[in-house]
Design a protein around this motif. Structure first.
Motif, PDB file in Angstrom:
ATOM      1  N   VAL A  27      55.899  30.602  50.218  1.00 29.75           N
ATOM      2  CA  VAL A  27      53.980  30.005  51.104  1.00 29.75           C
ATOM      3  C   VAL A  27      53.725  28.620  49.789  1.00 29.75           C
ATOM      4  CG1 VAL A  27      51.906  30.154  51.392  1.00 29.75           C
ATOM      5  CG2 VAL A  27      53.247  32.294  50.930  1.00 29.75           C
ATOM      6  N   PRO A  28      54.325  27.366  50.338  1.00 24.52           N
ATOM      7  CA  PRO A  28      53.403  25.650  49.407  1.00 24.52           C
ATOM      8  C   PRO A  28      52.349  26.308  49.333  1.00 24.52           C
ATOM      9  CG  PRO A  28      54.375  25.492  52.353  1.00 24.52           C
ATOM     10  CD  PRO A  28      54.345  27.203  51.773  1.00 24.52           C
ATOM     11  N   GLY A  29      52.341  25.747  47.767  1.00 24.88           N
ATOM     12  CA  GLY A  29      51.108  25.820  47.200  1.00 24.88           C
ATOM     13  C   GLY A  29      50.444  27.002  46.835  1.00 24.88           C
ATOM     14  N   SER A  30      51.582  27.781  46.714  1.00 25.38           N
ATOM     15  CA  SER A  30      51.166  28.995  46.027  1.00 25.38           C
ATOM     16  C   SER A  30      51.542  29.478  44.614  1.00 25.38           C
ATOM     17  CB  SER A  30      52.311  30.349  46.497  1.00 25.38           C
ATOM     18  OG  SER A  30      53.467  30.230  45.936  1.00 25.38           O
ATOM     19  N   VAL A  31      50.682  29.988  43.816  1.00 28.97           N
ATOM     20  CA  VAL A  31      51.131  29.840  42.424  1.00 28.97           C
ATOM     21  C   VAL A  31      51.028  31.860  42.156  1.00 28.97           C
ATOM     22  CG1 VAL A  31      49.748  28.397  41.570  1.00 28.97           C
ATOM     23  CG2 VAL A  31      48.137  30.175  41.377  1.00 28.97           C
ATOM     24  N   VAL A  32      51.105  32.323  41.240  1.00 27.62           N
ATOM     25  CA  VAL A  32      51.724  33.451  40.061  1.00 27.62           C
ATOM     26  C   VAL A  32      50.351  34.213  39.098  1.00 27.62           C
ATOM     27  CG1 VAL A  32      52.636  35.740  39.202  1.00 27.62           C
ATOM     28  CG2 VAL A  32      53.148  33.668  41.482  1.00 27.62           C
ATOM     29  N   LEU A  33      49.534  35.185  39.104  1.00 30.58           N
ATOM     30  CA  LEU A  33      48.568  35.084  38.072  1.00 30.58           C
ATOM     31  C   LEU A  33      49.258  35.938  37.198  1.00 30.58           C
ATOM     32  CD1 LEU A  33      46.293  34.686  36.128  1.00 30.58           C
ATOM     33  CD2 LEU A  33      44.700  35.816  37.970  1.00 30.58           C
ATOM     34  N   HIS A  34      49.667  36.954  36.547  1.00 26.49           N
ATOM     35  CA  HIS A  34      50.383  38.217  35.888  1.00 26.49           C
ATOM     36  C   HIS A  34      49.469  38.801  34.042  1.00 26.49           C
ATOM     37  CE1 HIS A  34      52.785  41.405  35.705  1.00 26.49           C
ATOM     38  NE2 HIS A  34      53.221  41.019  34.183  1.00 26.49           N
ATOM     39  N   HIS A  35      49.161  39.881  34.490  1.00 29.43           N
ATOM     40  CA  HIS A  35      48.374  39.572  33.193  1.00 29.43           C
ATOM     41  C   HIS A  35      49.587  40.650  33.184  1.00 29.43           C
ATOM     42  CE1 HIS A  35      44.976  38.160  34.827  1.00 29.43           C
ATOM     43  NE2 HIS A  35      44.476  38.601  33.540  1.00 29.43           N
ATOM     44  N   ASP A  36      50.304  41.015  31.321  1.00 29.36           N
ATOM     45  CA  ASP A  36      51.144  41.417  30.696  1.00 29.36           C
ATOM     46  C   ASP A  36      50.477  42.536  30.362  1.00 29.36           C
ATOM     47  OD1 ASP A  36      53.346  43.341  29.950  1.00 29.36           O
ATOM     48  OD2 ASP A  36      54.130  41.414  28.856  1.00 29.36           O
ATOM     49  N   LEU A  37      50.440  44.061  30.463  1.00 31.32           N
ATOM     50  CA  LEU A  37      49.909  44.514  29.270  1.00 31.32           C
ATOM     51  C   LEU A  37      50.358  45.576  28.759  1.00 31.32           C
ATOM     52  CD1 LEU A  37      47.510  44.250  32.245  1.00 31.32           C
ATOM     53  CD2 LEU A  37      47.362  47.107  32.028  1.00 31.32           C
ATOM     54  N   ALA A  38      51.686  45.318  28.258  1.00 26.91           N
ATOM     55  CA  ALA A  38      53.079  45.994  27.778  1.00 26.91           C
ATOM     56  C   ALA A  38      52.693  45.446  26.312  1.00 26.91           C
ATOM     57  CB  ALA A  38      54.147  45.172  27.559  1.00 26.91           C
ATOM     58  N   THR A  39      51.401  43.996  25.729  1.00 30.66           N
ATOM     59  CA  THR A  39      50.955  43.676  25.040  1.00 30.66           C
ATOM     60  C   THR A  39      49.580  44.515  24.074  1.00 30.66           C
ATOM     61  OG1 THR A  39      50.048  42.086  26.008  1.00 30.66           O
ATOM     62  CG2 THR A  39      52.481  41.999  24.505  1.00 30.66           C
ATOM     63  N   ALA A  40      49.471  45.871  24.765  1.00 37.53           N
ATOM     64  CA  ALA A  40      48.014  46.295  24.888  1.00 37.53           C
ATOM     65  C   ALA A  40      47.878  46.497  23.736  1.00 37.53           C
ATOM     66  CB  ALA A  40      47.809  47.215  25.804  1.00 37.53           C
ATOM     67  N   ALA A  41      48.909  47.300  23.241  1.00 36.88           N
ATOM     68  CA  ALA A  41      49.424  47.837  21.939  1.00 36.88           C
ATOM     69  C   ALA A  41      48.420  47.123  19.991  1.00 36.88           C
ATOM     70  CB  ALA A  41      50.023  48.556  21.505  1.00 36.88           C
ATOM     71  N   ALA A  42      49.247  46.164  20.550  1.00 39.27           N
ATOM     72  CA  ALA A  42      48.468  44.876  19.792  1.00 39.27           C
ATOM     73  C   ALA A  42      47.302  44.662  19.074  1.00 39.27           C
ATOM     74  CB  ALA A  42      49.694  43.840  19.470  1.00 39.27           C
ATOM     75  N   ARG A  90      46.888  27.173  47.513  1.00 38.12           N
ATOM     76  CA  ARG A  90      46.927  27.837  48.462  1.00 38.12           C
ATOM     77  C   ARG A  90      46.751  29.177  48.475  1.00 38.12           C
ATOM     78  NH1 ARG A  90      50.905  27.894  54.192  1.00 38.12           N
ATOM     79  NH2 ARG A  90      49.524  29.354  55.396  1.00 38.12           N
ATOM     80  N   LEU A  91      47.250  30.118  47.546  1.00 36.47           N
ATOM     81  CA  LEU A  91      47.528  31.419  47.967  1.00 36.47           C
ATOM     82  C   LEU A  91      48.069  31.703  46.233  1.00 36.47           C
ATOM     83  CD1 LEU A  91      48.300  34.132  49.364  1.00 36.47           C
ATOM     84  CD2 LEU A  91      50.401  33.299  49.494  1.00 36.47           C
ATOM     85  N   ALA A  92      46.786  32.934  45.958  1.00 35.90           N
ATOM     86  CA  ALA A  92      47.064  32.837  44.021  1.00 35.90           C
ATOM     87  C   ALA A  92      47.766  34.145  44.621  1.00 35.90           C
ATOM     88  CB  ALA A  92      45.465  32.934  43.844  1.00 35.90           C
ATOM     89  N   ILE A  93      49.329  35.146  43.854  1.00 39.77           N
ATOM     90  CA  ILE A  93      49.648  36.216  43.755  1.00 39.77           C
ATOM     91  C   ILE A  93      49.371  36.256  42.743  1.00 39.77           C
ATOM     92  CG2 ILE A  93      52.078  36.975  44.178  1.00 39.77           C
ATOM     93  CD1 ILE A  93      52.895  34.454  45.245  1.00 39.77           C
ATOM     94  N   VAL A  94      48.567  37.930  42.865  1.00 38.75           N
ATOM     95  CA  VAL A  94      48.013  38.231  41.890  1.00 38.75           C
ATOM     96  C   VAL A  94      49.011  39.884  41.942  1.00 38.75           C
ATOM     97  CG1 VAL A  94      46.603  40.079  40.408  1.00 38.75           C
ATOM     98  CG2 VAL A  94      45.723  38.452  41.430  1.00 38.75           C
ATOM     99  N   GLU A  95      50.253  39.626  40.968  1.00 37.52           N
ATOM    100  CA  GLU A  95      51.431  40.348  40.059  1.00 37.52           C
ATOM    101  C   GLU A  95      50.383  41.294  39.588  1.00 37.52           C
ATOM    102  OE1 GLU A  95      55.804  41.074  39.156  1.00 37.52           O
ATOM    103  OE2 GLU A  95      55.029  38.709  38.548  1.00 37.52           O
ATOM    104  N   LEU A  96      50.319  42.349  39.790  1.00 39.66           N
ATOM    105  CA  LEU A  96      49.877  43.611  39.416  1.00 39.66           C
ATOM    106  C   LEU A  96      50.840  43.974  37.667  1.00 39.66           C
ATOM    107  CD1 LEU A  96      47.743  45.391  40.734  1.00 39.66           C
ATOM    108  CD2 LEU A  96      47.384  44.405  40.119  1.00 39.66           C
TER     109      LEU A  96
END
Length: 394
Positions: A27-42, A90-96
């Motif tokens: 998909v042209p114009g796509s981006v990935v948004l990711h929140h890394d919860l592994a750092t939550a302990a900090a 164009r597309l936001a890919i939310v990688e959980l």
């Protein structure tokens, strides 16, 4: 141009990343948004936004009430709104992150005024049974999203799998016909889309580039097909869930057990361990003779069972209250209405390789009221020992 949002989740992290990479390529114009919860302990959650060329920005979201998932919810919509203001996206890919469930995030995004066009759970079929059979707490596996997170690996994976209308299946050489059949029986209505690779670092895991003709790939089509959070929620509600049908192939069976007579609370309680361990996955709705007005939800995976009240059966409500019930619930009840018991019923579904169908049916039948107990009527039923009160925290 309206920003489309697709949510990609799943505990199979390699499969999830391969799916995300494929979408970026397709998909042209796509981006990935990711929140890394592994750092939550900090004390923080790390946010990364990237496109096919690399990382565009990083940032941190502070913990909210010691809950990493809460921080994700607070940060997700503002970031998506910011992306929506960029005409090139164009597309936001939310990688959980691994144990985050797509249902909550899809609902957060929609409430935030954005459009979810797809929810995809990425699956490595070879890992299906090991994850469904894993009764470990997420906390013990380092996957908890909050200090109070009491979910298990198995029940979390089952919900991730069953909520998504699209399953992205990586090409796993270890998967066999039994694995693929188990997946098909667990979620028969899902659209299953193949994704190359899935084992990062392998040359086979590199994403295929989009068709030079501009034709949309199956995965891109699934990501942009459209998604309705209300319909998806209704499909998971125990009163009207679209449960799997009878099946038996490649060593995997699904038993659909449907009866009208209520369970004897003590006999069912005594059989819970055997029933829970009889299948890799079981779910559905049921009723107890001593609680004839209460719809009870059965949800088992990984050798652990969750039983909880899902509110009243419609048959126990006054006519005036029916207008307050969602139409899909009323329609489901009408399709399954009994002249004496209304929508009260046993509807349990067990899916597993090597399922002992005959033994399971005998055990379930033995837990129902006998003819004499049934003939005694509701007043007598309500005086039966309340074996489930502790489990239901009554």
């Amino acid at each position: 141009m309206t920003l489309s949002v697709v949510i990609v989740g799943g505990l199979h992290s390699d499969a999830r990343r391969a799916t995300v990479e494929q979408l970026l390529a397709d998909v042209p114009g796509s981006v990935v948004l990711h929140h890394d919860l592994a750092t939550a302990a900090a004390g923080t959650v790390v946010r990364t936004i990237r496109d096919a060329t690399g990382v565009l920005s990083t940032g941190e979201a502070p913990l909210v009430n010691d809950c990493a998932c809460c921080a994700l919810r607070e940060d997700l919509v503002p970031e998506l709104l910011r992306l929506a203001g960029d005409a090139t996206t164009r597309l936001a890919i939310v990688e959980l992150w691994d144990s985050v469930e797509p249902k909550a995030m899809a609902e957060v995004v929609v409430v935030g005024g954005l459009t979810v066009t797809g929810v995809i759970t990425a699956v490595d079929p070879a890992l299906l049974l090991p994850y469904l059979g894993n009764g470990d707490d997420l906390a013990d596996a380092g996957l908890a999203a909050a200090a109070t997170d009491q979910r298990t690996v198995a029940d979390t994976f089952a919900r991730q799998l069953e909520y998504a209308p699209v399953l992205a299946l990586v090409d796993s050489p270890e998967a066999d016909d039994e694995d693929r059949e188990l997946l098909a029986q667990l979620h028969p209505t899902a659209r299953r889309v193949p994704v190359p690779g899935g084992h990062l670092g392998d040359s086979a895991g590199a994403p295929a580039r989009a068709d030079a003709s501009g034709a949309r790939s199956d995965l891109a089509s699934a990501a942009l097909a459209g998604f309705d959070v209300e319909t998806a929620a209704a499909a998971q509600h125990p009163a009207c869930a679209l449960l799997p049908a009878e099946a038996d192939a490649h060593g995997v069976s699904t038993l659909v057990w449907h009866r009208r007579r209520p369970f004897h609370p003590e006999r069912l309680y005594a059989a819970l361990e055997d029933l829970t361990c009889a299948a890799a996955r079981s779910r559905g709705r049921f009723w107890l003779a001593d609680k004839p007005d209460t719809l009870l939800h059965w949800d088992a995976a990984g050798g652990a069972l969750c039983v909880e009240s899902a509110g009243p059966w419609l048959a126990s409500l006054p006519d005036a209250a029916w207008e307050l019930v969602p139409p899909v619930r009323r329609a489901a009840a009408a399709l399954d209405w009994h002249p004496e018991h209304g929508d009260c019923c046993q509807h349990l579904v067990f899916t597993s390789p090597g399922l002992d169908r005959d033994g399971l049916e005998r055990l379930l039948e033995s837990c129902l009221l006998t003819d004499a107990e049934y003939a005694a009527g509701r007043d007598a039923w309500k005086r039966l020992p309340p074996a489930f009160d502790t489990l239901l925290e009554v």
